[in-house]
Motif scaffolding. Structure first.
Motif, PDB file in Angstrom:
ATOM      1  N   UNK A  59       0.801  -1.222   0.000  1.00 45.79           N
ATOM      2  CA  UNK A  59       0.000   0.000   0.000  1.00 45.79           C
ATOM      3  C   UNK A  59       0.834   1.272   0.000  1.00 45.79           C
ATOM      4  N   UNK A  60       2.148   1.131   0.208  1.00 48.97           N
ATOM      5  CA  UNK A  60       3.004   2.306   0.285  1.00 48.97           C
ATOM      6  C   UNK A  60       4.425   1.945  -0.134  1.00 48.97           C
ATOM      7  N   UNK A  61       5.105   2.916  -0.691  1.00 50.24           N
ATOM      8  CA  UNK A  61       6.508   2.735  -1.034  1.00 50.24           C
ATOM      9  C   UNK A  61       7.432   3.164   0.091  1.00 50.24           C
ATOM     10  N   UNK A  62       6.863   3.701   1.163  1.00 51.10           N
ATOM     11  CA  UNK A  62       7.670   4.175   2.287  1.00 51.10           C
ATOM     12  C   UNK A  62       8.074   3.002   3.179  1.00 51.10           C
ATOM     13  N   UNK A  63       9.231   3.122   3.839  1.00 53.17           N
ATOM     14  CA  UNK A  63       9.621   2.060   4.769  1.00 53.17           C
ATOM     15  C   UNK A  63       8.676   2.024   5.974  1.00 53.17           C
ATOM     16  N   UNK A  64       8.508   0.870   6.543  1.00 52.37           N
ATOM     17  CA  UNK A  64       7.671   0.716   7.732  1.00 52.37           C
ATOM     18  C   UNK A  64       8.489   1.162   8.940  1.00 52.37           C
ATOM     19  N   UNK A  65       7.929   2.099   9.671  1.00 54.69           N
ATOM     20  CA  UNK A  65       8.610   2.614  10.859  1.00 54.69           C
ATOM     21  C   UNK A  65       8.570   1.566  11.971  1.00 54.69           C
ATOM     22  N   UNK A  66       9.598   1.547  12.777  1.00 57.07           N
ATOM     23  CA  UNK A  66       9.612   0.730  13.981  1.00 57.07           C
ATOM     24  C   UNK A  66       8.945   1.559  15.068  1.00 57.07           C
ATOM     25  N   UNK A  67       7.698   1.249  15.386  1.00 58.14           N
ATOM     26  CA  UNK A  67       6.933   2.052  16.342  1.00 58.14           C
ATOM     27  C   UNK A  67       7.491   1.968  17.757  1.00 58.14           C
ATOM     28  N   UNK A  68       8.414   1.037  18.011  1.00 56.43           N
ATOM     29  CA  UNK A  68       9.085   0.996  19.312  1.00 56.43           C
ATOM     30  C   UNK A  68      10.138   2.098  19.410  1.00 56.43           C
ATOM     31  N   UNK A  69      10.594   2.605  18.264  1.00 51.12           N
ATOM     32  CA  UNK A  69      11.702   3.557  18.242  1.00 51.12           C
ATOM     33  C   UNK A  69      11.321   4.942  17.745  1.00 51.12           C
ATOM     34  N   UNK A  70      10.195   5.057  17.037  1.00 49.25           N
ATOM     35  CA  UNK A  70       9.780   6.356  16.526  1.00 49.25           C
ATOM     36  C   UNK A  70       8.264   6.470  16.628  1.00 49.25           C
ATOM     37  N   UNK A  71       7.792   7.703  16.555  1.00 47.35           N
ATOM     38  CA  UNK A  71       6.353   7.934  16.668  1.00 47.35           C
ATOM     39  C   UNK A  71       5.847   8.601  15.405  1.00 47.35           C
ATOM     40  N   UNK A  72       4.753   8.084  14.886  1.00 47.70           N
ATOM     41  CA  UNK A  72       4.138   8.700  13.722  1.00 47.70           C
ATOM     42  C   UNK A  72       2.721   9.153  14.045  1.00 47.70           C
ATOM     43  N   UNK A  73       2.065   8.438  14.950  1.00 51.26           N
ATOM     44  CA  UNK A  73       0.679   8.743  15.265  1.00 51.26           C
ATOM     45  C   UNK A  73       0.373   8.255  16.683  1.00 51.26           C
ATOM     46  N   UNK A  74      -0.533   8.961  17.355  1.00 52.09           N
ATOM     47  CA  UNK A  74      -1.079   8.502  18.625  1.00 52.09           C
ATOM     48  C   UNK A  74      -2.572   8.337  18.404  1.00 52.09           C
ATOM     49  N   UNK A  75      -3.063   7.143  18.690  1.00 55.67           N
ATOM     50  CA  UNK A  75      -4.470   6.822  18.482  1.00 55.67           C
ATOM     51  C   UNK A  75      -5.181   6.899  19.828  1.00 55.67           C
ATOM     52  N   UNK A  76      -6.333   7.544  19.881  1.00 55.24           N
ATOM     53  CA  UNK A  76      -7.050   7.712  21.142  1.00 55.24           C
ATOM     54  C   UNK A  76      -8.444   7.108  21.045  1.00 55.24           C
ATOM     55  N   UNK A  77      -8.819   6.377  22.086  1.00 50.76           N
ATOM     56  CA  UNK A  77     -10.149   5.786  22.189  1.00 50.76           C
ATOM     57  C   UNK A  77     -10.861   6.397  23.389  1.00 50.76           C
ATOM     58  N   UNK A  78     -12.091   6.826  23.185  1.00 52.08           N
ATOM     59  CA  UNK A  78     -12.863   7.332  24.315  1.00 52.08           C
ATOM     60  C   UNK A  78     -13.507   6.166  25.045  1.00 52.08           C
ATOM     61  N   UNK A  79     -13.632   6.314  26.347  1.00 50.27           N
ATOM     62  CA  UNK A  79     -14.319   5.334  27.188  1.00 50.27           C
ATOM     63  C   UNK A  79     -15.285   6.092  28.096  1.00 50.27           C
ATOM     64  N   UNK A  80     -16.135   5.370  28.807  1.00 50.63           N
ATOM     65  CA  UNK A  80     -17.229   5.989  29.546  1.00 50.63           C
ATOM     66  C   UNK A  80     -16.934   6.395  30.978  1.00 50.63           C
ATOM     67  N   UNK A  81     -15.749   6.060  31.495  1.00 51.58           N
ATOM     68  CA  UNK A  81     -15.454   6.422  32.888  1.00 51.58           C
ATOM     69  C   UNK A  81     -13.953   6.334  33.144  1.00 51.58           C
ATOM     70  N   UNK A  82     -13.480   6.998  34.189  1.00 50.77           N
ATOM     71  CA  UNK A  82     -12.071   6.840  34.570  1.00 50.77           C
ATOM     72  C   UNK A  82     -11.721   5.385  34.883  1.00 50.77           C
ATOM     73  N   UNK A  83     -12.653   4.652  35.482  1.00 58.90           N
ATOM     74  CA  UNK A  83     -12.400   3.238  35.778  1.00 58.90           C
ATOM     75  C   UNK A  83     -12.173   2.441  34.499  1.00 58.90           C
ATOM     76  N   UNK A  84     -12.896   2.786  33.436  1.00 61.40           N
ATOM     77  CA  UNK A  84     -12.691   2.099  32.154  1.00 61.40           C
ATOM     78  C   UNK A  84     -11.341   2.444  31.539  1.00 61.40           C
ATOM     79  N   UNK A  85     -10.849   3.653  31.782  1.00 58.42           N
ATOM     80  CA  UNK A  85      -9.489   4.010  31.338  1.00 58.42           C
ATOM     81  C   UNK A  85      -8.509   3.029  31.966  1.00 58.42           C
ATOM     82  N   UNK A  86      -8.578   2.911  33.297  1.00 62.16           N
ATOM     83  CA  UNK A  86      -7.661   2.021  34.006  1.00 62.16           C
ATOM     84  C   UNK A  86      -7.818   0.572  33.573  1.00 62.16           C
ATOM     85  N   UNK A  87      -9.061   0.130  33.374  1.00 65.84           N
ATOM     86  CA  UNK A  87      -9.309  -1.261  32.977  1.00 65.84           C
ATOM     87  C   UNK A  87      -8.725  -1.555  31.601  1.00 65.84           C
TER      88      UNK A  87
END
Length: 144
Positions: A59-87
């Motif tokens: 799907x791309x001609x670009x090299x695949x980044x090693x996400x352990x060593x570099x950052x390209x994106x941060x994905x965020x998921x909403x949840x319904x409570x602080x307890x669900x964040x921790x869970x």
């Protein structure tokens, strides 16, 4: 048809990644899963496509980044409570992910956020926002 988001992630070990995403609450969709890729359903509108490196490269001609060593994106998921964040973060850690690679954020009882990484190093955040503060927008958080 409502809009959906498909997050395509390169993975080194497809089976390990499927197990990880199932452990944090995703459901595998067999109709779009084969030896090269797996569709993991997070909600009616959010799908994570796990793609083995060689398939991802089609799907791309670009090299695949090693996400352990570099950052390209941060994905965020909403949840319904602080307890669900921790869970969710705890489930990620128990399933082989890294917990809290980023700082915890607590904004005066209006927002609570923690993060985790999947086994390939992709950075996710679990976020809860007080609905009243969210209605006010960014100004509510600046005052906190």
């Amino acid at each position: 048809m409502s809009k959906m988001i498909f997050i395509n992630l390169p993975v080194a070990d497809l089976e390990r990644s499927k197990l990880f995403y199932e452990a944090i609450g995703a459901r595998n969709e067999p109709k779009f899963t084969d030896d090269n890729a797996a569709m993991m359903v997070l909600s009616d509108a959010i799908y994570v496509m796990l793609l083995k490196h060689p398939f991802y490269s089609t799907f791309t001609g670009k090299p695949i980044a090693d996400a352990h060593r570099s950052s390209q994106v941060i994905l965020a998921l909403s949840v319904d409570s602080p307890a669900e964040v921790d869970a969710l973060v705890q489930k990620a850690g128990s399933a082989g992910g890294a917990t809290d690679p980023g700082p915890k954020q607590e904004l005066g009882g209006m927002m609570y956020e923690r993060s985790f990484e999947d086994p390939d190093g992709h950075h996710w955040e679990a976020v809860w926002m007080d609905p009243k503060a969210a209605e006010q927008g960014a100004s509510a958080f600046q005052e906190a």
